[in-house]
Design an enzyme around this catalytic site. Sequence first.
Site, PDB file in Angstrom:
ATOM      1  CE1 TYR A   1      11.921  32.306   4.049  1.00  0.00           C
ATOM      2  CE2 TYR A   1      12.139  29.748   3.993  1.00  0.00           C
ATOM      3  CZ  TYR A   1      11.800  30.982   3.402  1.00  0.00           C
ATOM      4  OH  TYR A   1      11.470  31.227   2.016  1.00  0.00           O
TER       5      TYR A   1
ATOM      6  CG  HIS B   1      -3.954  -4.566  11.677  1.00  0.00           C
ATOM      7  ND1 HIS B   1      -2.710  -5.276  10.917  1.00  0.00           N
ATOM      8  CD2 HIS B   1      -3.537  -3.425  11.594  1.00  0.00           C
ATOM      9  CE1 HIS B   1      -1.907  -4.315  10.810  1.00  0.00           C
ATOM     10  NE2 HIS B   1      -2.409  -3.021  11.220  1.00  0.00           N
TER      11      HIS B   1
ATOM     12  NE  ARG C   1      -6.668   0.315  10.657  1.00  0.00           N
ATOM     13  CZ  ARG C   1      -5.571   0.326  10.260  1.00  0.00           C
ATOM     14  NH1 ARG C   1      -4.595   0.911  10.477  1.00  0.00           N
ATOM     15  NH2 ARG C   1      -5.062  -1.127   9.691  1.00  0.00           N
TER      16      ARG C   1
ATOM     17  CG  ASP D   1      11.994  24.240  -3.417  1.00  0.00           C
ATOM     18  OD1 ASP D   1      11.047  23.416  -3.589  1.00  0.00           O
ATOM     19  OD2 ASP D   1      11.593  25.525  -3.658  1.00  0.00           O
TER      20      ASP D   1
ATOM     21  CE  LYS E   1      -0.281  -0.048   5.135  1.00  0.00           C
ATOM     22  NZ  LYS E   1      -1.132  -0.939   6.064  1.00  0.00           N
TER      23      LYS E   1
ATOM     24  NE  ARG F   1      -2.829  -8.270   7.263  1.00  0.00           N
ATOM     25  CZ  ARG F   1      -3.309  -8.606   8.518  1.00  0.00           C
ATOM     26  NH1 ARG F   1      -3.955  -9.790   8.472  1.00  0.00           N
ATOM     27  NH2 ARG F   1      -3.349  -7.800   9.383  1.00  0.00           N
TER      28      ARG F   1
ATOM     29  CB  CYS G   1      13.809  26.364   2.554  1.00  0.00           C
ATOM     30  SG  CYS G   1      14.958  27.337   3.715  1.00  0.00           S
TER      31      CYS G   1
END
Length: 389
Positions: free
Chosen positions: A272, A171, A137, A321, A39, A231, A319
């Site tokens: 920054y 699970h 869940r 990038d 997944k 699994r 930052c």
Amino acid sequence: MESTLRRTWAEVNLDAIAHNYKTIKEKIGENTKFLGVVKADAYGHGSIQVSKLLQELGADYLAVSSADEALELRVNGITMPILILGHTPKEQVGRLIEYDITQAITCKAKADEYNAEAIKCGGVLKVHIKVDTGMSRLGYLCDNKNFDTGVEGISEACALPGLNAEGIFTHFAVSDEPGDECLKYTKHQFDLFKRVIAAVEEKMGHKFAIHHCANTGAVARFPETYLDMVRPGLLLYGYGEYAKEMGLRPAMTLKTTVSTIKIYPEGTAISYGGIFVTDKTTRIGVLPYGYADGFFRSLSNKCSLMTKGGPAKLRGKICMDMCMIDITDMPSVDVGSEVEIFGENNSIDELSAIAETIPYELTCAVSKRVPRLYFRNGEVVEKELMLRF
Ligand SMILES: *Cc1c(COP(=O)(O)O)cnc(C)c1O
């Protein structure tokens, strides 16, 4: 057009994944099936490449989270069984049947909905029943008070003509956590799962073909939970303490390069917000790797990245990038030098601990703009660029 590649890239070592698969397979034994969890684009490694490898190695099943992820594999040549663990809108049932994809059934409402849709399409949907034994869940709730209604609901689902219940699964919530409490909790979940199976199978008068529950923690620690199939996800990719104990290898190495080097005098605020101020003449390397590539801004000023001269401290805020490392004491590091963000030489487990998260989140976060290079026997066998040239 070719990508320049030499910016920031992920190297995915398919041999490491093959090694991990074989090592886990040896541990679980001949007669236990192997479901590879792929997944979320195989936890960021590339679900098509990882699935092709698992198919080639003879794995038994794959699991994804959605119909889109499953169909992506089918249209890319994956023929082995695929289980969707998460939600699928009922409108997709026809396609699941057409593409022979297995769906998890998590409650009565879904069972009825999928059944009606399958009948409408004139087909039968292959399903695995999910039991909620304490993860809280998805799944049929089957704890003490809900045992009978849970068993009843599952048995009803299995009798629906539009569904073919091939498997049943649950699970674990804390199978990878230390401590007696967690051990007890996992054992409780497993015992409950076995009692649900026994009760449902007695009602149905036949057994499910595949019973499964063991995720990474359980594969590593609780062989009694293997049943018909395991699994694992994380273990397959070689991260975490259990992977280390089992001699598994991390599959992904994330690399970048030093793009620019600057020398700053004492008292210079970097990036920054100026959260880091140099306390001496400081040589700073600018890396073309930022939060848009999947770096966690919360790691600003907190971690080190590995250079050929040793670990270099990250300085100042990360930052979008770019980010900056301190290479004052590493004269061998130059413009163009490779820097390992995580991998064989800079453990993702340590980096994720500093970020107060788990390795899963770091590999999943490597963004689509980071090219993936696939390696076999030390050679690049495929490049996945994800650019729209
Ligand atoms: C993600 C997932 C797994 C794999 O978990 P790991 O901890 O990576 O082994 C197994 N089963 C289900 C239902 C999952 O959602």
